[in-house]
Design an enzyme around this catalytic site. Structure first.
Site, PDB file in Angstrom:
ATOM      1  N   HIS A 152      60.545 -73.754  -1.296  1.00  0.00           N
ATOM      2  CA  HIS A 152      59.509 -73.840  -0.260  1.00  0.00           C
ATOM      3  C   HIS A 152      58.180 -74.362  -0.813  1.00  0.00           C
ATOM      4  O   HIS A 152      57.564 -73.714  -1.658  1.00  0.00           O
ATOM      5  CB  HIS A 152      59.262 -72.461   0.361  1.00  0.00           C
ATOM      6  CG  HIS A 152      60.520 -71.771   0.796  1.00  0.00           C
ATOM      7  ND1 HIS A 152      61.229 -72.174   1.896  1.00  0.00           N
ATOM      8  CD2 HIS A 152      61.213 -70.734   0.267  1.00  0.00           C
ATOM      9  CE1 HIS A 152      62.297 -71.396   2.033  1.00  0.00           C
ATOM     10  NE2 HIS A 152      62.314 -70.519   1.055  1.00  0.00           N
ATOM     11  N   SER A 159      61.068 -79.297  -0.867  1.00  0.00           N
ATOM     12  CA  SER A 159      61.125 -77.972  -0.261  1.00  0.00           C
ATOM     13  C   SER A 159      62.589 -77.624  -0.025  1.00  0.00           C
ATOM     14  O   SER A 159      63.451 -78.501  -0.016  1.00  0.00           O
ATOM     15  CB  SER A 159      60.356 -77.957   1.054  1.00  0.00           C
ATOM     16  OG  SER A 159      60.243 -76.617   1.511  1.00  0.00           O
ATOM     17  N   SER A 209      59.262 -75.066   6.011  1.00  0.00           N
ATOM     18  CA  SER A 209      58.464 -74.145   5.200  1.00  0.00           C
ATOM     19  C   SER A 209      57.335 -74.805   4.416  1.00  0.00           C
ATOM     20  O   SER A 209      56.502 -74.122   3.837  1.00  0.00           O
ATOM     21  CB  SER A 209      59.379 -73.385   4.231  1.00  0.00           C
ATOM     22  OG  SER A 209      59.951 -74.274   3.302  1.00  0.00           O
ATOM     23  N   ASP A 228      66.267 -72.726  -4.927  1.00  0.00           N
ATOM     24  CA  ASP A 228      66.044 -71.619  -4.002  1.00  0.00           C
ATOM     25  C   ASP A 228      67.010 -71.802  -2.842  1.00  0.00           C
ATOM     26  O   ASP A 228      66.789 -72.625  -1.960  1.00  0.00           O
ATOM     27  CB  ASP A 228      64.597 -71.648  -3.507  1.00  0.00           C
ATOM     28  CG  ASP A 228      64.289 -70.508  -2.538  1.00  0.00           C
ATOM     29  OD1 ASP A 228      65.112 -70.221  -1.650  1.00  0.00           O
ATOM     30  OD2 ASP A 228      63.208 -69.901  -2.665  1.00  0.00           O
ATOM     31  N   GLU A 238      66.612 -68.671  -7.201  1.00  0.00           N
ATOM     32  CA  GLU A 238      65.623 -67.752  -6.648  1.00  0.00           C
ATOM     33  C   GLU A 238      66.200 -66.683  -5.719  1.00  0.00           C
ATOM     34  O   GLU A 238      65.719 -65.550  -5.708  1.00  0.00           O
ATOM     35  CB  GLU A 238      64.580 -68.594  -5.881  1.00  0.00           C
ATOM     36  CG  GLU A 238      63.500 -67.827  -5.157  1.00  0.00           C
ATOM     37  CD  GLU A 238      62.358 -67.382  -6.066  1.00  0.00           C
ATOM     38  OE1 GLU A 238      62.387 -67.703  -7.264  1.00  0.00           O
ATOM     39  OE2 GLU A 238      61.453 -66.699  -5.571  1.00  0.00           O
ATOM     40  N   ASN A 297      66.956 -63.910  -8.861  1.00  0.00           N
ATOM     41  CA  ASN A 297      66.875 -63.020  -7.705  1.00  0.00           C
ATOM     42  C   ASN A 297      67.036 -61.562  -8.092  1.00  0.00           C
ATOM     43  O   ASN A 297      66.367 -60.692  -7.546  1.00  0.00           O
ATOM     44  CB  ASN A 297      67.939 -63.403  -6.686  1.00  0.00           C
ATOM     45  CG  ASN A 297      67.900 -62.509  -5.464  1.00  0.00           C
ATOM     46  OD1 ASN A 297      66.944 -62.554  -4.704  1.00  0.00           O
ATOM     47  ND2 ASN A 297      68.908 -61.673  -5.320  1.00  0.00           N
ATOM     48  N   LYS A 331      61.753 -59.314  -9.068  1.00  0.00           N
ATOM     49  CA  LYS A 331      61.916 -60.332  -8.042  1.00  0.00           C
ATOM     50  C   LYS A 331      62.458 -59.723  -6.762  1.00  0.00           C
ATOM     51  O   LYS A 331      61.775 -59.632  -5.756  1.00  0.00           O
ATOM     52  CB  LYS A 331      62.831 -61.457  -8.548  1.00  0.00           C
ATOM     53  CG  LYS A 331      62.727 -62.728  -7.707  1.00  0.00           C
ATOM     54  CD  LYS A 331      63.482 -62.628  -6.415  1.00  0.00           C
ATOM     55  CE  LYS A 331      63.328 -63.854  -5.555  1.00  0.00           C
ATOM     56  NZ  LYS A 331      64.033 -63.718  -4.280  1.00  0.00           N
ATOM     57  N   ASP A 380      59.856 -59.224  -3.972  1.00  0.00           N
ATOM     58  CA  ASP A 380      59.824 -60.336  -3.044  1.00  0.00           C
ATOM     59  C   ASP A 380      60.566 -59.963  -1.760  1.00  0.00           C
ATOM     60  O   ASP A 380      60.033 -60.054  -0.656  1.00  0.00           O
ATOM     61  CB  ASP A 380      60.449 -61.483  -3.824  1.00  0.00           C
ATOM     62  CG  ASP A 380      60.784 -62.711  -3.046  1.00  0.00           C
ATOM     63  OD1 ASP A 380      60.550 -63.782  -3.618  1.00  0.00           O
ATOM     64  OD2 ASP A 380      61.291 -62.615  -1.948  1.00  0.00           O
ATOM     65  N   ASN A 381      61.776 -59.459  -1.917  1.00  0.00           N
ATOM     66  CA  ASN A 381      62.558 -59.157  -0.727  1.00  0.00           C
ATOM     67  C   ASN A 381      61.946 -58.017   0.068  1.00  0.00           C
ATOM     68  O   ASN A 381      61.816 -58.082   1.276  1.00  0.00           O
ATOM     69  CB  ASN A 381      63.993 -58.794  -1.113  1.00  0.00           C
ATOM     70  CG  ASN A 381      64.737 -59.994  -1.681  1.00  0.00           C
ATOM     71  OD1 ASN A 381      64.284 -61.130  -1.553  1.00  0.00           O
ATOM     72  ND2 ASN A 381      65.855 -59.755  -2.316  1.00  0.00           N
ATOM     73  N   CYS A 385      58.693 -59.430   2.358  1.00  0.00           N
ATOM     74  CA  CYS A 385      59.113 -59.465   3.767  1.00  0.00           C
ATOM     75  C   CYS A 385      58.389 -58.401   4.574  1.00  0.00           C
ATOM     76  O   CYS A 385      58.089 -58.598   5.745  1.00  0.00           O
ATOM     77  CB  CYS A 385      60.624 -59.297   3.880  1.00  0.00           C
ATOM     78  SG  CYS A 385      61.523 -60.709   3.206  1.00  0.00           S
ATOM     79  N   HIS A 415      68.178 -66.018   4.688  1.00  0.00           N
ATOM     80  CA  HIS A 415      67.854 -67.337   4.175  1.00  0.00           C
ATOM     81  C   HIS A 415      68.195 -68.497   5.101  1.00  0.00           C
ATOM     82  O   HIS A 415      67.410 -69.421   5.278  1.00  0.00           O
ATOM     83  CB  HIS A 415      68.502 -67.564   2.812  1.00  0.00           C
ATOM     84  CG  HIS A 415      67.973 -68.792   2.147  1.00  0.00           C
ATOM     85  ND1 HIS A 415      66.747 -68.812   1.542  1.00  0.00           N
ATOM     86  CD2 HIS A 415      68.451 -70.047   2.065  1.00  0.00           C
ATOM     87  CE1 HIS A 415      66.501 -70.026   1.091  1.00  0.00           C
ATOM     88  NE2 HIS A 415      67.522 -70.795   1.398  1.00  0.00           N
ATOM     89  N   HIS A 455      55.752 -65.130   1.860  1.00  0.00           N
ATOM     90  CA  HIS A 455      55.284 -64.001   1.078  1.00  0.00           C
ATOM     91  C   HIS A 455      53.873 -64.268   0.568  1.00  0.00           C
ATOM     92  O   HIS A 455      53.515 -65.388   0.282  1.00  0.00           O
ATOM     93  CB  HIS A 455      56.193 -63.798  -0.137  1.00  0.00           C
ATOM     94  CG  HIS A 455      57.599 -63.461   0.233  1.00  0.00           C
ATOM     95  ND1 HIS A 455      57.920 -62.731   1.335  1.00  0.00           N
ATOM     96  CD2 HIS A 455      58.767 -63.774  -0.369  1.00  0.00           C
ATOM     97  CE1 HIS A 455      59.226 -62.593   1.401  1.00  0.00           C
ATOM     98  NE2 HIS A 455      59.768 -63.228   0.389  1.00  0.00           N
ATOM     99  N   SER A 473      57.853 -63.041  -8.446  1.00  0.00           N
ATOM    100  CA  SER A 473      59.059 -63.877  -8.399  1.00  0.00           C
ATOM    101  C   SER A 473      58.938 -65.054  -9.343  1.00  0.00           C
ATOM    102  O   SER A 473      59.854 -65.367 -10.108  1.00  0.00           O
ATOM    103  CB  SER A 473      59.257 -64.447  -6.996  1.00  0.00           C
ATOM    104  OG  SER A 473      59.369 -63.441  -6.057  1.00  0.00           O
ATOM    105  N   GLN A 515      60.745 -66.819 -12.627  1.00  0.00           N
ATOM    106  CA  GLN A 515      61.255 -68.195 -12.671  1.00  0.00           C
ATOM    107  C   GLN A 515      60.786 -68.910 -13.944  1.00  0.00           C
ATOM    108  O   GLN A 515      61.572 -69.570 -14.621  1.00  0.00           O
ATOM    109  CB  GLN A 515      60.771 -68.989 -11.436  1.00  0.00           C
ATOM    110  CG  GLN A 515      61.589 -68.765 -10.183  1.00  0.00           C
ATOM    111  CD  GLN A 515      62.948 -69.483 -10.222  1.00  0.00           C
ATOM    112  OE1 GLN A 515      63.368 -70.030 -11.252  1.00  0.00           O
ATOM    113  NE2 GLN A 515      63.652 -69.456  -9.100  1.00  0.00           N
TER     114      GLN A 515
END
Lengths: 490, 434
Positions: A54, A77, A82, A145, A213, A238, A243, A247-248, A252, A358, A411, A419, A423
């Site tokens: 993204h 992307s 996104s 990703d 990711e 991930n 991460k 992130d999740n 979110c 996703h 995010h 995250s 990476q």
């Protein structure tokens, strides 16, 4: 072969993008700490990284961290909606360049790509310009990703080996037909021969590995590995704790409600919201919706997650049980056909349907579009009202794609700093210690996961307690970590 | 006075009387009162103040309150202010006998209270508490004021006024006032912002769940808890049950309260629809028959019934009894098992009385500290201002509520901002627009 150095919606947005990047840098202490730590070592010197992720302001900070560590980078992307166009423009203009004299990295991304444009962008990101030695070059690292860049490389290799692209069937999704078209043209323009294999086979051979990711992309990688078709090693970013949990869950938790608000401005308090899936993403979604005063109902197929939801005080039901009473539906499963056209036909008037998993197949948009006599009214970008023949309508956000990215800004920077620090560290590991990572799907060692967390503590004013030697010995861990076994679940 | 027929001890002592379970428990009660006193810093501050100013000097106070260690702290404040205190219990089950003993033996109050009395004894105790002819009254549920007007009308005219500490009691007082049967001013001490917040919401919210857990040891996470009534008590209960991982359903008759519950994300259902899906039912309505025969008939086996409202009428125990094939008393302390046809078991806690007082320890002292501080300050205020007050129900003066909050903050070492003169001026001016 690439005709253009980059392609963005509007390069004149670069100044605006740069201002936002500057603010984001402050909110991404993990990435900035890595820039400091590796400023002289330049561990990514010689790396040619293709990124498919993204193209947001936060990703811009990631990209510029990779280049600060010595890498060459090309970017697309991983979602047609996104891209933040000002972020893409700023990345193309570069830190030292301007809109008029761009000196950034080749980025191919804009908000609202067609599927054809999307896959064209992915191919551009994978194709380095002629190095003067004849023929194009590819990346030696992929940062993915969702796995689309990895998929394109693998399918290219597969079809070169098969000598052609199989014709898609009518039942295949439209997107697959686009991929097949692209590869058909690509194979025709750079076919392999006896002395030199085709473009994708050569490209794949040079790739040292991919860092992935998301859950979805990781799932694809494990499947390819089990099937024996994985072509290069992968690091599953991930499943770093810093991460997926952050992130999740926390990402979110922040951006779901933001997306719903921006899209609809509907009062969430008092509404019944169905969250499909109670994994990390679903847990974060349920928590923030409850925090807004919604009554959350969870649907699950996994008895453990279902029990967790019940123990957290949520009603757990099937979608059929509640489809007629809920006001908002959010999919967070990673699976397909969660909300079907039949479900939407049974919903209340102006129910809101969005996806934070996703891909766009959690909500069966194709099925909705095929409903006889259905009408689509575009309310505003990324908000469509689908009017069923009986007159009731359903609001679909971001055409069933990630609503937190399509309707809001994804995010927040701080979460993405976690995250993306994973990476960057994964790229350094895989590029610098390729031999330590044989063909397969790996997770980052625990001490690096802990390092990512450590890099973010100061910014939050966290004061960490230090184990004494006696305490460390008592629980059998080193004073400086890692502190938990690999199976610890946090 | 002699010969209280329920086996209690009645002793004349320095002109004061008592009817308590066992004066030998005084030592134990005093320790408990001292312990609670540590958690009641606001009352301690007021006690110091009253000991100097003696705002209640020579006055007789009749009180009908839950006789607990926290109540003892209030009684000590009144005594320090110079009052003669006559105390009866406001609930037949809730008396802590050792506290009653300590108040009578150590602190010099006249106490008519013991745990586990029958209805006749309960009312006889109230009669004894008003016998002395009060100048001021403190009530918890309006039984004392009601008895005074109904059966000792001769004593009404000398009463300057009083405080009522519960919503239920205030409701009854308003009924009396509307019927022109209330003979003196009563302050609705239940109904201040500070009391609603601390006592009903936080106090009841915590202690009712404490009572249910102590009585049943059930895990609330994953269970469906039905909270009947979304007033301040219900709000506190619903929030805390959710905090423990329960799925909370609210029942209501008031549309505004129901909407509030919905906006907080709670599921709102009629009791008839909640009955078959609830695991734990808590009534907090102040009304009767909230859970009734038709509900018991459809409840799941093992459902727990508890009441957080003032009286034991919220769960229709008669109907429950009527449906039961067998009743197994005290399967655990404070838990009776009603076996219904088809081997369905319903568990009634605390005989349908206030579960937080019976099965746990009532509100934590810190909560009661604020409620009783309001009553102590309001009682002293009444003593001085009664002439201007007409019979009827009156609100606690706002400055008393603010003073309680101020004292509480001081005890917590919390500092707050004060308006600047410019800000004060701004708030009072109508000249400033947008």
């Amino acid at each position: 072969m690439p005709a253009e150095p980059f392609k963005v919606a509007d390069i004149s947005l670069a100044d605006f993008g740069r201002r936002e990047i500057r603010l984001a840098e402050h909110e991404m202490p993990g990435l900035m700490a890595l820039r400091n730590e590796f400023a002289t070592a330049q561990p990514l010197a010689g790396a040619r990284i293709t990124g498919s992720l993204h193209m947001t302001v936060q990703t811009a900070v990631l990209i510029e961290t990779l280049t600060a560590l010595g890498a060459q980078v090309r970017w697309a992307s991983c979602n047609i909606f996104s891209t933040q166009d000002h972020a893409a423009a700023a990345v193309a203009a570069g830190r030292g360049g301007t809109a008029d004299a761009p000196a950034g990295i080749p980025v191919f991304a804009w908000k609202g790509e067609t599927l054809q444009e999307y896959w064209w962008c992915t191919e551009q990101a994978l194709t380095w310009p002629d190095a003067g030695d004849g023929g194009s070059r590819g990346p030696n690292m992929i940062l993915d990703d969702g796995g689309d860049a990895t998929l394109l490389v693998h399918k290219g290799v597969e079809y070169e080996k098969a000598g052609g692209v199989p014709a898609p069937s009518d039942d295949d999704p439209d997107e697959w037909k686009v991929v097949c078209d692209l590869l058909t043209r690509s194979l025709a323009s750079q076919p392999g021969n006896a002395s030199q294999p085709g473009k994708w086979t050569r490209l794949a051979a040079a790739v040292r590995g991919v860092t992935e990711e998301t859950t979805t992309g990781v799932h694809r990688l494990y499947e390819m590995y089990r099937a024996g078709t994985l072509l290069f090693p992968a690091i599953n970013v991930n499943d770093s704790v810093t991460k997926s949990k952050f992130d999740n869950k926390y990402g979110c938790r922040h951006s779901l409600v933001d997306g719903i608000n921006r899209a609809t401005d509907v009062l969430i308090g008092g509404k019944v919201v169905v969250v499909c899936g109670y994994g990390d993403v679903g847990k974060g979604c349920a928590q923030s919706l409850r925090g807004q005063g919604a009554r959350v109902v969870v649907t699950e197929i996994d008895p453990i997650c279902a029990l967790q939801a019940a123990m957290d005080g949520y009603q757990v039901a099937t979608l059929e049980d509640v489809v007629g009473v809920a006001d908002i539906f959010v999919t967070a499963t990673g699976n397909r056909d969660i909300i079907t056209a039949d479900h939407m036909a049974a919903m209340k008037h102006q129910a809101i349907v969005g996806n934070i998993g996703h891909f766009d197949n959690e909500i069966d948009m194709a099925g909705v579009a095929r409903t006889p006599r259905i009408r689509r009214i575009n309310i505003k970008p990324q908000v469509d009202e689908w009017v069923f023949p009986d007159g009731h309508s359903v609001l679909v956000l971001s055409e069933g794609r990630l609503l937190n990215l399509g309707n809001a800004t994804g995010h927040p920077s701080f979460v993405m700093s976690n995250s993306f620090a994973n990476q960057v560290i994964a790229q350094i590991e895989l590029f610098g210690k390729t031999d330590d990572y044989p063909l397969g799907v790996h997770t980052l060692p625990k001490h690096l996961d802990e390092k990512v967390a450590r890099l973010h503590l100061d910014a939050l004013g966290v004061r960490l307690t230090q184990l004494t030697k006696d305490q460390a010995d008592y629980i059998g861990v080193p004073v400086d970590g890692p502190y938990k076994s690999d199976h610890y679940r946090y | 006075m002699a010969g209280i027929g329920d086996g209690g001890v009645t002793v004349g002592q320095k002109g004061r009387d008592r009817a308590i379970a066992d004066p030998g428990l005084a030592e134990q009660g005093a320790r408990r009162i001292e312990w609670a006193d540590h958690a009641m810093p606001v009352l301690r501050r007021i006690r110091t103040q009253f000991a100097t100013e003696r705002p209640l000097a020579g006055l007789t106070i009749s009180a009908c309150l839950h006789v607990t260690a926290e109540t003892a702290a209030l009684v000590r404040v009144l005594l320090a202010g110079g009052a003669h205190v006559f105390l009866a219990a406001s609930n037949p089950l809730s008396t802590q006998d050792e506290v009653a003993a300590a108040l009578a033996v150590r602190y010099g109050a006249a106490v008519f209270a013991r745990a586990d009395v029958d209805r006749a004894t309960y009312y006889r105790n109230i009669h004894q508490a008003i016998e002395a002819g009060p100048d001021l009254v403190l009530d918890d549920g309006c039984d004392l004021v009601n008895t005074l007007h109904g059966e000792r009308a001769d004593l009404v005219s000398r009463v300057r006024g009083g405080c009522e500490s519960t919503t239920t009691g205030v409701f009854r007082l308003r009924g009396m006032a509307a019927a022109r049967e209330l003979g003196f001013p009563m302050i609705a001490a239940n109904d201040t912002p500070v009391k609603r917040m601390s006592d009903n919401r936080y106090g009841t919210g915590q202690s009712v769940l404490d009572g249910i857990l102590r009585a049943t040891n059930t895990l609330l996470a994953g269970r469906t808890v039905v909270v009947a009534g979304y007033g301040y008590c219900g709000k506190g209960l619903a929030e805390r049950a959710r905090g423990l991982g329960a799925q909370v359903i609210v029942t209501e008759i008031n549309p505004a309260a129901a909407l509030d519950a919905v906006m907080q994300g709670f599921r709102v259902l009629p009791m008839a629809r909640a009955a078959p899906i609830g695991d734990v039912f808590i009534t907090a309505t102040g009304n009767r028959d909230v859970i009734a025969g038709e509900h018991f008939a459809v409840m799941r086996s093992g459902a727990i019934l508890a009441n957080a409202g003032h009286f034991d009428v919220e769960v229709d125990i008669g109907a429950l009894q009527g449906q039961a094939v067998t009743v197994n008393r005290a399967v655990r302390p404070d838990t009776d098992e009603y076996v219904l046809p088809g081997q369905r078991r319903l568990l009634l806690l605390a005989e349908g009385r206030l579960v937080n007082l019976v099965a746990a320890e009532g509100h934590p002292p810190a909560v009661m500290d604020l409620s009783f501080a309001t009553q102590a300050l309001a009682t002293a205020w009444l003593a001085g201002h009664h002439d201007g007050l007409a019979p009827g129900v009156h609100d606690v003066p706002a400055e008393i509520d603010a003073e309680v909050a101020r004292l509480a903050l001081a005890s917590l070492d919390v500092e707050i901002d004060a308006l600047t003169p410019a800000q004060q001026d701004y708030l009072e001016s109508w000249r400033y627009g947008s």
